[in-house]
Scaffold this motif. Structure first.
Motif, short mmCIF file in Angstrom:
data_model
loop_
_atom_site.label_atom_id
_atom_site.label_comp_id
_atom_site.label_asym_id
_atom_site.label_seq_id
_atom_site.Cartn_x
_atom_site.Cartn_y
_atom_site.Cartn_z
N ARG A 1 0.81 -1.22 0.00
CA ARG A 1 0.00 0.00 0.00
C ARG A 1 0.84 1.27 0.00
O ARG A 1 2.01 1.25 0.33
N THR A 2 0.19 2.37 -0.32
CA THR A 2 0.82 3.69 -0.25
C THR A 2 0.17 4.46 0.90
O THR A 2 -0.98 4.90 0.77
N PRO A 3 0.87 4.60 2.02
CA PRO A 3 0.25 5.33 3.13
C PRO A 3 0.25 6.83 2.87
O PRO A 3 1.26 7.40 2.45
N ARG A 4 -0.88 7.46 3.08
CA ARG A 4 -0.99 8.93 2.96
C ARG A 4 -0.97 9.59 4.33
O ARG A 4 -0.92 10.80 4.45
N ILE A 5 -1.10 8.75 5.36
CA ILE A 5 -1.18 9.25 6.73
C ILE A 5 -0.02 8.64 7.52
O ILE A 5 0.18 7.42 7.48
N GLY A 6 0.74 9.50 8.20
CA GLY A 6 1.82 9.03 9.07
C GLY A 6 1.50 9.40 10.51
O GLY A 6 0.87 10.43 10.77
N ILE A 7 1.90 8.55 11.42
CA ILE A 7 1.63 8.79 12.84
C ILE A 7 2.90 8.54 13.63
O ILE A 7 3.58 7.53 13.41
N ILE A 8 3.24 9.47 14.53
CA ILE A 8 4.38 9.27 15.42
C ILE A 8 3.83 9.21 16.84
O ILE A 8 3.20 10.17 17.31
N ARG B 1 1.14 12.57 3.45
CA ARG B 1 0.90 14.01 3.30
C ARG B 1 0.22 14.60 4.54
O ARG B 1 0.07 15.82 4.64
N THR B 2 -0.20 13.74 5.45
CA THR B 2 -0.74 14.22 6.73
C THR B 2 -0.01 13.49 7.85
O THR B 2 0.12 12.27 7.82
N LEU B 3 0.51 14.26 8.81
CA LEU B 3 1.28 13.68 9.91
C LEU B 3 0.60 13.97 11.24
O LEU B 3 0.30 15.13 11.55
N LEU B 4 0.34 12.91 12.00
CA LEU B 4 -0.23 13.06 13.34
C LEU B 4 0.87 12.71 14.35
O LEU B 4 1.51 11.66 14.22
N VAL B 5 1.09 13.59 15.31
CA VAL B 5 2.17 13.35 16.28
C VAL B 5 1.62 13.47 17.70
O VAL B 5 0.72 14.26 17.97
N SER C 1 10.55 16.68 22.41
CA SER C 1 10.43 16.05 21.08
C SER C 1 9.59 16.92 20.16
O SER C 1 9.40 18.10 20.41
N THR C 2 9.12 16.31 19.10
CA THR C 2 8.03 16.79 18.23
C THR C 2 8.39 17.96 17.31
O THR C 2 8.13 17.90 16.11
N VAL C 3 8.96 19.03 17.89
CA VAL C 3 9.16 20.24 17.08
C VAL C 3 10.09 20.00 15.88
O VAL C 3 9.76 20.43 14.76
N PRO C 4 11.22 19.32 16.04
CA PRO C 4 12.05 19.07 14.85
C PRO C 4 11.28 18.34 13.75
O PRO C 4 11.35 18.71 12.57
N GLU C 5 10.52 17.32 14.14
CA GLU C 5 9.75 16.56 13.15
C GLU C 5 8.71 17.44 12.46
O GLU C 5 8.47 17.33 11.26
N VAL C 6 8.08 18.30 13.25
CA VAL C 6 7.03 19.16 12.69
C VAL C 6 7.63 20.21 11.75
O VAL C 6 7.02 20.54 10.73
N ILE C 7 8.81 20.70 12.07
CA ILE C 7 9.47 21.66 11.17
C ILE C 7 9.72 20.99 9.82
O ILE C 7 9.41 21.54 8.76
N VAL C 8 10.27 19.79 9.85
CA VAL C 8 10.58 19.08 8.60
C VAL C 8 9.29 18.74 7.85
O VAL C 8 9.21 18.91 6.62
N ALA C 9 8.28 18.31 8.57
CA ALA C 9 7.00 17.99 7.91
C ALA C 9 6.44 19.23 7.22
O ALA C 9 5.92 19.15 6.10
N ASN C 10 6.55 20.36 7.87
CA ASN C 10 6.08 21.61 7.26
C ASN C 10 6.90 21.96 6.04
O ASN C 10 6.35 22.39 5.02
N GLN C 11 8.20 21.78 6.14
CA GLN C 11 9.03 22.10 4.98
C GLN C 11 8.59 21.27 3.77
O GLN C 11 8.63 21.72 2.64
N MET D 1 3.57 18.90 4.43
CA MET D 1 2.57 18.03 5.06
C MET D 1 1.64 18.86 5.95
O MET D 1 2.04 19.87 6.52
N ALA D 2 0.40 18.36 6.10
CA ALA D 2 -0.50 18.91 7.11
C ALA D 2 -0.21 18.18 8.42
O ALA D 2 -0.09 16.96 8.43
N VAL D 3 -0.08 18.93 9.50
CA VAL D 3 0.33 18.32 10.78
C VAL D 3 -0.76 18.52 11.83
O VAL D 3 -1.36 19.60 11.92
N PHE D 4 -0.98 17.45 12.60
CA PHE D 4 -1.80 17.55 13.81
C PHE D 4 -0.96 17.04 14.97
O PHE D 4 -0.34 15.97 14.86
#
Ligand code: HPA
Length: 273
Positions: free
Chosen positions: A18-25, A104-108, A211-221, A224-227
């Motif tokens: 499959r091709t995941p469109r949603i990532g979760i950390i 394309r959407t990241l939930l952390v 945690s979290t902020v480095p990953e969210v910065i990269v996801a934004n770059q 990705m849409a982040v929650f």
């Protein structure tokens, strides 16, 4: 790094249909969402080319591929922290790989100390914004091939407003009380002094974590849409501060976990796959 991302991505793709469109950390003590997945493949981090190894024992360090609410997802059970000795590029490497996989959407999620007097231990705080400036390194410093995204990424909405609004609607339907606030990241691993909590609060933060902020910065770059959601595991009021107890912090995360799991699951149910 591009080649390393490609190799990790190709390896993971060879293990899934499959091709995941949603990532979760999933953050510290917050791995239970994994039980809700229909798992197709489990990959220990050490088997994935160029993935750093997870070193903290309560992070189990696995990449899970499967479906949640019928949607293909890729889940990091356990993340990499700067305090473990990784560079910010290593900490955020999996986010770049997730993007290459199609996410394309990241939930952390994370465990955080609460500094807002309206908060209590085990509250769930939706992250509305963050403060990255106390981190001694930045994951975007260095060469910036076009595949990474903008050299100077916009940070006016690092956490998707529409996902935040949706989360509040879903939480209300589920009867889950939600707080909202600003998350400030520090490296740790020591907890903060009273003077530091006082300063962080004055600077406008509601919760603090490692945690979290480095990953969210990269996801934004990467566009990705982040929650993001923090579980408040301990209260950090400078004038009444108690000794930090890591077992109590983990226990508080465990108590709040069902709320977080239900919310994340409901959100995934509403996302496009
Ligand atoms: N500080 C930093 N990180 C944390 C805390 C804290 O008080 N609580 C949980 N993670």
């Amino acid at each position: 790094m591009l080649e390393q991302i490609q190799q990790a991505t190709q390896f993971i793709q060879s293990k899934t249909q499959r091709t995941p469109r949603i990532g979760i950390i999933l953050g510290t003590g917050l791995g239970a969402l994994a039980k809700e997945l229909i798992i197709e493949t489990t990959l220990s981090y050490e088997t994935i080319p160029h993935f750093p190894l997870s070193t903290v024992e309560f992070h189990s360090g696995k990449l899970l591929l499967g479906t949640l609410e019928g949607k293909p997802v890729v889940v990091m059970q356990g993340r990499f922290h700067y305090y473990e000795g990784y560079s910010m590029q290593q900490v955020t490497f999996p986010v770049r790989v997730m993007h290459a996989l199609g996410v394309r959407t990241l939930l952390v999620s994370n465990a955080a100390g609460g500094m807002n007097p309206d908060f209590q231990t085990t509250d769930l705080m939706v992250i509305e914004d963050h403060i990255s400036l106390l981190l001694p390194q930045n994951p975007l410093v260095g060469p910036n091939p076009p595949e990474f995204g903008d050299r100077f990424p916009d940070m006016s909405e690092p956490y998707s407003k529409s996902l935040i609004d949706l989360a509040f609607i879903l939480a209300a339907n589920l009867g889950i009380p939600l707080k909202r606030g600003v998350y400030v990241s520090v490296t740790g691993p020591q907890l903060e002094t009273r003077a530091e909590y006082r300063m962080l609060r004055q600077w406008g933060a509601d919760a603090v974590g490692m945690s979290t902020v480095p990953e969210v910065i990269v996801a934004n770059q990467m566009g990705m849409a982040v929650f993001g959601a923090s579980v408040i595991t301990d209260m950090c009021f400078p004038d009444t501060l108690e000794k930090a107890d890591i077992t109590k912090i983990i226990a508080a995360a465990g108590t709040a976990e069902p709320k977080l799991t239900a919310l994340m699951k409901a959100l995934v149910g509403q996302l496009n796959d």
